[in-house]
Design a protein around this motif. Structure first.
Motif, mmCIF file in Angstrom:
data_model
loop_
_atom_site.group_PDB
_atom_site.id
_atom_site.type_symbol
_atom_site.label_atom_id
_atom_site.label_comp_id
_atom_site.label_asym_id
_atom_site.label_seq_id
_atom_site.Cartn_x
_atom_site.Cartn_y
_atom_site.Cartn_z
ATOM 1 N N GLN A 1 0.648 -1.555 -0.262
ATOM 2 C CA GLN A 1 0.057 0.038 0.131
ATOM 3 C C GLN A 1 0.922 1.430 -0.253
ATOM 4 O OE1 GLN A 1 -2.906 -0.685 2.923
ATOM 5 N NE2 GLN A 1 -1.994 -2.209 3.254
ATOM 6 N N GLN A 2 0.364 2.444 -0.242
ATOM 7 C CA GLN A 2 1.001 3.703 -0.427
ATOM 8 C C GLN A 2 0.903 3.727 1.324
ATOM 9 O OE1 GLN A 2 -0.584 6.715 -2.515
ATOM 10 N NE2 GLN A 2 0.403 8.323 -2.157
ATOM 11 N N ARG A 3 2.708 4.275 1.287
ATOM 12 C CA ARG A 3 2.660 4.904 2.840
ATOM 13 C C ARG A 3 2.179 6.405 3.014
ATOM 14 N NH1 ARG A 3 6.592 4.113 6.466
ATOM 15 N NH2 ARG A 3 7.631 2.846 5.512
ATOM 16 N N THR A 4 1.389 6.238 4.292
ATOM 17 C CA THR A 4 0.655 7.422 4.364
ATOM 18 C C THR A 4 0.601 7.496 6.498
ATOM 19 O OG1 THR A 4 -1.547 5.367 5.211
ATOM 20 C CG2 THR A 4 -1.756 6.890 3.444
ATOM 21 N N LEU A 5 -0.339 8.192 6.815
ATOM 22 C CA LEU A 5 0.358 8.734 8.545
ATOM 23 C C LEU A 5 -0.346 7.594 9.539
ATOM 24 C CD1 LEU A 5 1.217 10.900 10.826
ATOM 25 C CD2 LEU A 5 -1.176 11.798 10.239
ATOM 26 N N PHE A 6 -0.899 6.632 8.563
ATOM 27 C CA PHE A 6 -1.489 5.795 9.202
ATOM 28 C C PHE A 6 -1.697 4.330 9.159
ATOM 29 C CE2 PHE A 6 -5.032 9.697 9.591
ATOM 30 C CZ PHE A 6 -4.694 9.365 11.505
ATOM 31 N N ASP B 1 1.835 2.197 7.066
ATOM 32 C CA ASP B 1 2.986 1.397 7.554
ATOM 33 C C ASP B 1 3.437 0.426 6.337
ATOM 34 O OD1 ASP B 1 5.415 -0.023 7.590
ATOM 35 O OD2 ASP B 1 6.239 0.312 9.158
ATOM 36 N N PRO B 2 3.995 0.456 4.505
ATOM 37 C CA PRO B 2 3.734 -0.701 4.020
ATOM 38 C C PRO B 2 3.554 -2.141 4.470
ATOM 39 C CG PRO B 2 4.689 1.507 2.945
ATOM 40 C CD PRO B 2 3.566 1.481 4.395
ATOM 41 N N ASP B 3 5.374 -1.471 5.198
ATOM 42 C CA ASP B 3 5.836 -2.729 5.263
ATOM 43 C C ASP B 3 5.092 -3.764 6.359
ATOM 44 O OD1 ASP B 3 7.998 -2.760 3.124
ATOM 45 O OD2 ASP B 3 8.735 -1.343 5.115
ATOM 46 N N LEU B 4 4.424 -3.484 7.299
ATOM 47 C CA LEU B 4 3.288 -3.409 8.422
ATOM 48 C C LEU B 4 2.869 -4.181 7.973
ATOM 49 C CD1 LEU B 4 3.449 -4.235 11.378
ATOM 50 C CD2 LEU B 4 2.081 -2.335 11.813
ATOM 51 N N GLU B 5 1.647 -3.453 7.406
ATOM 52 C CA GLU B 5 0.780 -4.057 6.432
ATOM 53 C C GLU B 5 0.676 -5.506 5.777
ATOM 54 O OE1 GLU B 5 -2.281 -3.345 7.557
ATOM 55 O OE2 GLU B 5 -1.590 -1.121 8.973
ATOM 56 N N ALA B 6 2.293 -5.544 4.805
ATOM 57 C CA ALA B 6 2.043 -6.491 3.637
ATOM 58 C C ALA B 6 2.746 -7.318 5.123
ATOM 59 C CB ALA B 6 3.527 -6.298 3.388
ATOM 60 N N GLN B 7 3.204 -6.990 6.197
ATOM 61 C CA GLN B 7 3.835 -8.916 6.721
ATOM 62 C C GLN B 7 2.224 -9.028 7.213
ATOM 63 O OE1 GLN B 7 6.408 -10.120 7.453
ATOM 64 N NE2 GLN B 7 5.043 -11.868 8.678
ATOM 65 N N LYS B 8 1.327 -8.337 7.522
ATOM 66 C CA LYS B 8 0.233 -8.684 8.878
ATOM 67 C C LYS B 8 -1.112 -9.404 7.184
ATOM 68 C CE LYS B 8 -0.890 -4.823 11.258
ATOM 69 N NZ LYS B 8 -2.239 -3.538 12.109
ATOM 70 N N ALA B 9 -0.564 -8.613 6.617
ATOM 71 C CA ALA B 9 -1.380 -9.907 4.991
ATOM 72 C C ALA B 9 -0.578 -11.142 4.770
ATOM 73 C CB ALA B 9 -1.315 -8.949 3.717
ATOM 74 N N MET B 10 0.158 -11.079 4.612
ATOM 75 C CA MET B 10 0.931 -12.309 4.469
ATOM 76 C C MET B 10 1.098 -13.508 6.084
ATOM 77 S SD MET B 10 2.815 -12.160 1.558
ATOM 78 C CE MET B 10 3.509 -14.130 1.928
ATOM 79 N N ASP B 11 0.263 -12.832 7.267
ATOM 80 C CA ASP B 11 0.297 -13.766 8.373
ATOM 81 C C ASP B 11 -1.193 -14.725 8.058
ATOM 82 O OD1 ASP B 11 2.688 -13.538 9.295
ATOM 83 O OD2 ASP B 11 2.329 -11.619 10.553
ATOM 84 N N LYS B 12 -1.562 -13.826 7.268
ATOM 85 C CA LYS B 12 -3.226 -14.236 7.416
ATOM 86 C C LYS B 12 -3.824 -15.179 6.259
ATOM 87 C CE LYS B 12 -4.990 -10.372 8.268
ATOM 88 N NZ LYS B 12 -6.220 -8.957 8.535
ATOM 89 N N LYS B 13 -2.571 -14.840 5.450
ATOM 90 C CA LYS B 13 -2.704 -15.600 3.673
ATOM 91 C C LYS B 13 -3.835 -16.424 3.631
ATOM 92 C CE LYS B 13 2.250 -17.680 3.248
ATOM 93 N NZ LYS B 13 2.091 -18.757 4.181
ATOM 94 N N ASN B 14 -2.911 -17.366 4.229
ATOM 95 C CA ASN B 14 -3.824 -19.363 4.084
ATOM 96 C C ASN B 14 -5.324 -19.478 4.633
ATOM 97 O OD1 ASN B 14 -0.894 -20.104 5.069
ATOM 98 N ND2 ASN B 14 -1.389 -21.166 3.013
ATOM 99 N N ILE B 15 -5.513 -18.451 5.572
ATOM 100 C CA ILE B 15 -6.378 -18.137 6.092
ATOM 101 C C ILE B 15 -8.103 -16.974 5.343
ATOM 102 C CG2 ILE B 15 -8.982 -17.035 7.937
ATOM 103 C CD1 ILE B 15 -5.835 -17.209 9.515
ATOM 104 N N ILE B 16 -6.896 -16.096 4.826
ATOM 105 C CA ILE B 16 -8.365 -15.211 3.169
ATOM 106 C C ILE B 16 -7.869 -15.823 2.399
ATOM 107 C CG2 ILE B 16 -7.867 -13.737 1.863
ATOM 108 C CD1 ILE B 16 -6.118 -12.315 4.240
ATOM 109 N N PHE B 17 -7.130 -16.671 2.054
ATOM 110 C CA PHE B 17 -7.130 -17.667 0.826
ATOM 111 C C PHE B 17 -8.495 -19.071 0.903
ATOM 112 C CE2 PHE B 17 -5.697 -21.798 -1.908
ATOM 113 C CZ PHE B 17 -6.022 -21.640 -3.017
#
Length: 278
Positions: free
Chosen positions: A19-24, A26-42
């Motif tokens: 994602q694009q970095r904004t005040l709220f 952090d793209p690296d943190l959000e990417a890690q959160k997405a990867m942590d849940k990848k199998n559940i989301i799939f």
């Protein structure tokens, strides 16, 4: 009497959409959160999906549907003409095949039944699955790649057939996140891929002009790079002296044979079969 069926083996891997970095955000943190849940989301995407591809809807019948394991049949509707009482009638035929998915984050394998009467190629079924879950994954900032695995020996057969003639070898990997594949890739590539947000990571060996590479079958680094490529379906490009076009791996296919009794039997047995494939 239960019929026996052949299945092609595929591996799937995920990569984050940054994602694009904004005040709220952090793209690296959000990417890690997405990867942590990848199998559940799939898994949720599969359970709630309407399977469609190229303006055609495919009916699906789930036999097993859990968070980490799926068995279902998918049909391929097509119009056929038959003659009854001297009249030609158009009807819909819906031949189907079995799909088996081990969604364990350590495995991430799909077995697709071969049946040309239903689907001309198992790659078509892989494309249907990819298309079906794409939007749900994108909404969760994820992408998926599904690739057919091939034999690890394919690379070495090319090397042996062209000894003293190899001028270059190029390994290319998707975002390396599957543990059984990731463990085979050198740490520097894994770390650099994550830090740079690389979609694909390439490692190439190239000989000096008019020289060739020395490839030792006992070289553990080359072994692991090849094993990782074969196990996730990433082709290896091999340059041969005197040839303009590179020879590429990926022409063989890993297969298993199952009968319907196994498929409708204990799911844990099928899980173990998919997990133990080399």
């Amino acid at each position: 009497m239960y019929s026996t069926m052949n299945f092609n083996i595929y591996t799937y891997q995920f990569k984050p959409i940054y994602q694009q970095r904004t005040l709220f955000c952090d793209p690296d943190l959000e990417a890690q959160k997405a990867m942590d849940k990848k199998n559940i989301i799939f898994a949720e995407a599969l359970k709630n999906a309407i399977f469609a591809y190229r303006n055609k809807r495919h009916n699906v019948q789930f036999i097993v549907s859990t968070s980490d394991f799926f068995i279902f049949r998918i049909s391929n509707p097509r119009k056929i003409k038959i003659e009854k009482s001297f009249k030609v009638i158009e009807e819909t035929n819906e031949p189907s095949v079995y799909v088996i998915i081990n969604n364990d984050k350590e495995v991430q394998r799909i077995a697709l039944q071969q049946d040309p009467l239903a689907f001309s190629d198992t790659n078509v079924i892989a494309s249907i699955i990819t298309s079906t879950v794409r939007q749900v994954l994108q909404d969760a900032f994820l992408q998926i790649s599904i690739r057919r695995e091939y034999s690890r020996s394919e690379f070495w057969d090319i090397v042996k057939s062209n000894s003293d003639q190899i001028t270059s070898i190029k390994f290319k990997f998707d975002y390396p996140n599957l543990p059984r594949v990731r463990s085979l890739i050198p740490e520097i590539l894994k770390d650099a891929s994550t830090r740079t947000r690389s979609s694909t990571t390439t490692l190439e060996f190239e000989a000096e002009k008019d020289e060739t590479l020395y490839i030792d079958e006992n070289d553990r680094d080359i072994q692991e790079l090849n094993n990782g490529a074969a196990d996730c379906g990433s082709e290896v490009a091999i340059g041969i002296k005197g040839l303009k076009r590179k020879i590429r791996t990926g022409h063989t296919t890993k297969e298993i044979e199952l009968d319907e009794l196994q498929i409708i039997g204990n799911p844990e047995d099928i899980k173990d079969i998919l997990k133990s494939i080399v």
